[in-house]
Design a protein around this motif. Structure first.
Motif, short mmCIF file in Angstrom:
data_model
loop_
_atom_site.label_atom_id
_atom_site.label_comp_id
_atom_site.label_asym_id
_atom_site.label_seq_id
_atom_site.Cartn_x
_atom_site.Cartn_y
_atom_site.Cartn_z
N MET A 1 -12.49 -33.75 72.99
CA MET A 1 -13.38 -34.37 73.97
C MET A 1 -13.54 -33.45 75.16
SD MET A 1 -12.33 -38.38 73.67
CE MET A 1 -13.96 -39.07 73.92
N TYR B 1 -16.63 -32.05 78.41
CA TYR B 1 -17.96 -32.25 78.98
C TYR B 1 -18.48 -30.92 79.48
CZ TYR B 1 -15.35 -32.89 83.39
OH TYR B 1 -14.50 -32.76 84.45
N ALA C 1 -12.96 -26.24 84.56
CA ALA C 1 -11.56 -25.80 84.47
C ALA C 1 -11.00 -25.88 83.06
CB ALA C 1 -10.71 -26.61 85.42
N ILE D 1 -17.43 -36.53 77.05
CA ILE D 1 -16.94 -37.71 77.76
C ILE D 1 -17.86 -38.03 78.93
CG2 ILE D 1 -14.49 -37.62 77.16
CD1 ILE D 1 -13.96 -36.03 79.62
N VAL E 1 -17.78 -44.00 73.89
CA VAL E 1 -16.90 -42.89 74.24
C VAL E 1 -15.54 -43.42 74.67
CG1 VAL E 1 -16.52 -41.04 75.90
CG2 VAL E 1 -18.76 -41.31 74.85
N ARG E 2 -15.58 -44.46 75.47
CA ARG E 2 -14.34 -45.04 75.96
C ARG E 2 -13.51 -45.57 74.81
NH1 ARG E 2 -16.48 -48.31 79.88
NH2 ARG E 2 -16.33 -46.80 81.56
N GLU E 3 -14.21 -46.20 73.88
CA GLU E 3 -13.52 -46.75 72.72
C GLU E 3 -12.89 -45.63 71.89
OE1 GLU E 3 -14.76 -50.20 69.72
OE2 GLU E 3 -15.93 -48.38 69.41
N ALA F 1 -12.08 -42.67 72.89
CA ALA F 1 -10.98 -42.08 73.65
C ALA F 1 -9.71 -42.92 73.48
CB ALA F 1 -11.35 -41.99 75.13
N ASN F 2 -9.90 -44.21 73.46
CA ASN F 2 -8.74 -45.08 73.29
C ASN F 2 -8.16 -45.04 71.89
OD1 ASN F 2 -7.91 -46.20 75.71
ND2 ASN F 2 -9.64 -47.60 75.75
N VAL F 3 -9.01 -44.75 70.93
CA VAL F 3 -8.50 -44.57 69.58
C VAL F 3 -7.61 -43.32 69.53
CG1 VAL F 3 -9.15 -43.92 67.24
CG2 VAL F 3 -10.28 -45.84 68.35
N ALA G 1 -6.07 -42.10 72.03
CA ALA G 1 -4.93 -42.33 72.91
C ALA G 1 -3.77 -42.95 72.16
CB ALA G 1 -5.33 -43.24 74.07
N PHE H 1 -1.30 -36.44 82.50
CA PHE H 1 -2.72 -36.68 82.34
C PHE H 1 -3.43 -35.60 81.56
CE2 PHE H 1 -2.13 -39.43 86.17
CZ PHE H 1 -2.20 -40.59 85.42
N HIS I 1 -4.08 -35.78 78.69
CA HIS I 1 -4.60 -36.45 77.49
C HIS I 1 -5.84 -35.76 76.96
CE1 HIS I 1 -2.40 -39.35 79.60
NE2 HIS I 1 -3.14 -40.42 79.43
N SER I 2 -6.73 -35.51 77.87
CA SER I 2 -8.03 -35.04 77.41
C SER I 2 -7.93 -33.66 76.78
CB SER I 2 -9.03 -35.04 78.56
OG SER I 2 -8.48 -34.36 79.65
N ASN I 3 -6.87 -32.96 77.06
CA ASN I 3 -6.71 -31.64 76.48
C ASN I 3 -6.04 -31.72 75.11
OD1 ASN I 3 -7.77 -30.72 78.86
ND2 ASN I 3 -5.77 -30.51 79.79
N TRP J 1 -6.79 -54.27 73.46
CA TRP J 1 -7.94 -53.91 74.29
C TRP J 1 -9.22 -53.98 73.46
CZ3 TRP J 1 -11.42 -49.77 73.94
CH2 TRP J 1 -12.19 -49.51 75.08
N PHE J 2 -9.15 -53.53 72.23
CA PHE J 2 -10.34 -53.53 71.38
C PHE J 2 -10.85 -54.95 71.15
CE2 PHE J 2 -8.00 -49.68 70.09
CZ PHE J 2 -8.98 -48.73 70.29
N LEU K 1 -8.66 -40.27 81.68
CA LEU K 1 -9.31 -39.51 80.63
C LEU K 1 -10.82 -39.63 80.74
CD1 LEU K 1 -9.18 -37.89 78.01
CD2 LEU K 1 -9.29 -40.05 76.79
N ILE K 2 -11.27 -40.82 81.07
CA ILE K 2 -12.69 -41.09 81.10
C ILE K 2 -13.39 -40.31 82.20
CG2 ILE K 2 -14.45 -42.89 81.30
CD1 ILE K 2 -12.72 -42.85 78.74
N ARG L 1 -7.54 -32.70 86.12
CA ARG L 1 -6.93 -31.63 86.92
C ARG L 1 -6.93 -31.99 88.39
NH1 ARG L 1 -11.91 -30.94 85.81
NH2 ARG L 1 -13.37 -30.08 87.31
#
Lengths: 237, 257
Positions: free
Chosen positions: A107, A109, A114, A145, A179-181, A183-185, A187, A198, A200-202, B111-112, B196-197, B202
């Motif tokens: 994920m 953008y 960075a 994202i 996207v949120r959903e 991302a949570n999958v 997660a 944090f 996570h996204s990496n 949550w789902f 994350l969203i 960073r």
């Protein structure tokens, strides 16, 4: 045997119709096998023990997952997600349209300055270490994202700019909720790291052709070796 | 006369239930800018106008939802979206365990499932900022966070076990007309995993580390932060497929101009 094949076909054909509420009851087509393959690929119709090594018979993984041509989606598959996405070519798809290839997903953008360029570099690094002839079994998917900014046009431009416009690359723009959903999958596997981390996204995630998570790589610029191995394990060559 | 009063009462009840089922189940929240409770230094967030459910979603309401959405029934919910304790307090796909009250908040939902419940009604889960905005009100003030009473009450609840077994609406409503933001169950928020969203990890790292760090909580200048620390820490530790005994939800709706 013929009968069970027929039953299987019927079963497969029924699934798309009742996919929301089918309970996984495919016991009639499960084949058991010795986990040590004492008798080669010999299979049994019933649970039991291997006559050679006495180990409990198991359902071989290859029929559980990765069965090409089968429409069956397991409970853990990301193809259960029904959100709609657009590719960089402006084609509307659902995740299940990506079925059949090993998926390497991340994920990002495009306006990110960075972390994302390094993530993208990691993806390219992984891709470059895959033998050329294996690429047709793979799909490298970059999910934005930031669906408001990252339109298909923008994703396409990003793809060209970063030399990621080949067949094996897919960029996806979703809805905010989709996207949120998703991302949570992803997660789901984050629990191993502490809640205050944090990064996570990496994360680069590898899914088998049935959409089941098989490997996640966390962090930036880390050694890609394990990820590459996970990918190669899923490739039928 | 008695008879008359009775029929009046009956009419009232019928009327009230229809009302509850319709508009009165939600109240209007006038948006504003505020600094969230967790006190990221002078970071003001903006909350737009929205409507929010007066009560958390109840067992009975969720049961109705399950009838029309069998995919969320206990035996049918996919592993991708739920963990083992999903609807743990249900006997089967349609029935609650005997000791569960229909009017208690639904818990043991992922949550789902919560997200889908709201979307099926043309609503959505509240964002963390929206939820906190409504939750900072007490019975008379929209922002009661500086009142010692307000904070003490919340902390008192945090110390009370098994509040999830209570029924909805037992506590006084807050100034918006919303019940049970505190004192009953924790609630899912749409972007509980918002770091994350936003993708700005960073940027957030340094400041948000404080959120989950115990020593930071102890050093906090006042109790108000402590209650918030607990809420944010819980959110930070959740996974979307988790189901917990004291975690429910309610829905909100955007105002379409």
């Amino acid at each position: 045997m013929k009968y069970s094949a027929l039953a299987f076909i019927v079963f497969v054909m029924i699934i798309p119709i009742t996919s929301c509420n089918t309970k996984q009851s495919n016991s009639n087509l499960e084949l058991y096998q010795c986990p040590m393959l004492c008798e080669g690929n010999k299979t049994y119709n019933d649970m039991g023990t291997c006559p050679v090594c006495k180990m409990d018979l198991q359902i071989p993984e290859s029929t559980q997952l990765n069965s090409e041509g089968s429409n069956e989606i397991s409970e853990n598959s990301i193809f259960n997600l029904t959100s709609n996405w657009k590719t960089e070519e402006n084609t509307s798809i659902q995740l299940k349209d990506l079925k059949g290839k090993t998926l390497v997903m991340v994920m990002i953008y495009t306006s990110c300055k960075a972390a994302c360029p390094r993530l993208v570099a990691d993806m390219r690094n992984i891709e470059s270490q895959i033998p050329e002839k294996a690429l047709k079994y793979l799909n490298f998917v970059l999910i934005s994202i930031d669906p408001k900014i990252d339109t298909p046009e923008r994703l396409k431009a990003f793809a060209i700019e970063n030399y990621m416009d080949g067949e094996q690359w897919t960029f996806l723009q979703g809805t905010e909720s989709g996207v949120r959903e998703f991302a949570n999958v992803l997660a789901v596997k984050y629990k191993q790291i502490s809640p205050m981390d944090f990064s996570h996204s990496n994360i680069i995630s590898v899914f088998n052709p049935s959409g089941e998570l098989v490997h996640q790589q966390e962090g930036l610029g880390v050694d890609n070796k394990e990820t590459i191995q996970a990918i190669l394990n899923l490739i039928p060559i | 006369m008695k008879n008359h009063a009775f029929s009046l009462l009956l009419i009232l009840i019928v009327f009230q239930t229809t009302l509850l089922a319709q508009s009165k189940s939600m109240v209007y929240i006038e948006g504003s800018r505020y600094i969230p409770l967790y006190g990221r230094d002078s970071t003001v967030v903006e909350v737009k106008d929205f409507e929010i459910d007066i009560y958390p979603v109840t067992n009975a309401q969720f049961k109705e939802f399950l009838k029309t959405n069998p995919k969320w029934q206990k035996s049918k919910a996919l592993k991708l979206f739920t963990d083992k304790s999903y609807l743990f307090n249900w006997k089967n796909d349609f029935e609650l365990k005997d000791n569960e009250a229909p009017n208690s908040p639904v818990t043991y939902v992922s949550w789902f499932a919560a997200k889908d419940y709201c979307e099926c009604q043309d609503k959505r889960l509240p964002t963390v900022d929206e939820w906190e905005y409504v939750a900072m009100a007490d019975e008379t003030t929209r922002d009661a966070r500086i009142k010692p009473d307000y904070n003490n009450q919340i902390l008192e609840w945090y110390e009370t076990p098994r509040t999830n077994e209570n029924t909805i609406g037992l506590h006084p409503k807050n100034v918006w007309g919303v019940y049970d933001m505190h004192g009953l169950v924790w609630e899912w928020t749409l972007d509980f995993n918002s770091v994350l969203i936003t993708g700005e990890s960073r940027k957030d790292v340094d400041k948000d580390n404080n959120l989950f760090c115990g020593s930071a909580a102890v050093n906090a200048t006042d109790l108000m932060n402590y209650a918030a620390f607990m809420r944010y820490a819980i959110r930070g530790s959740l996974k979307a497929k988790y189901a917990m005994k004291n975690l429910g939800f309610r829905c909100v709706k955007d105002i379409n101009d």
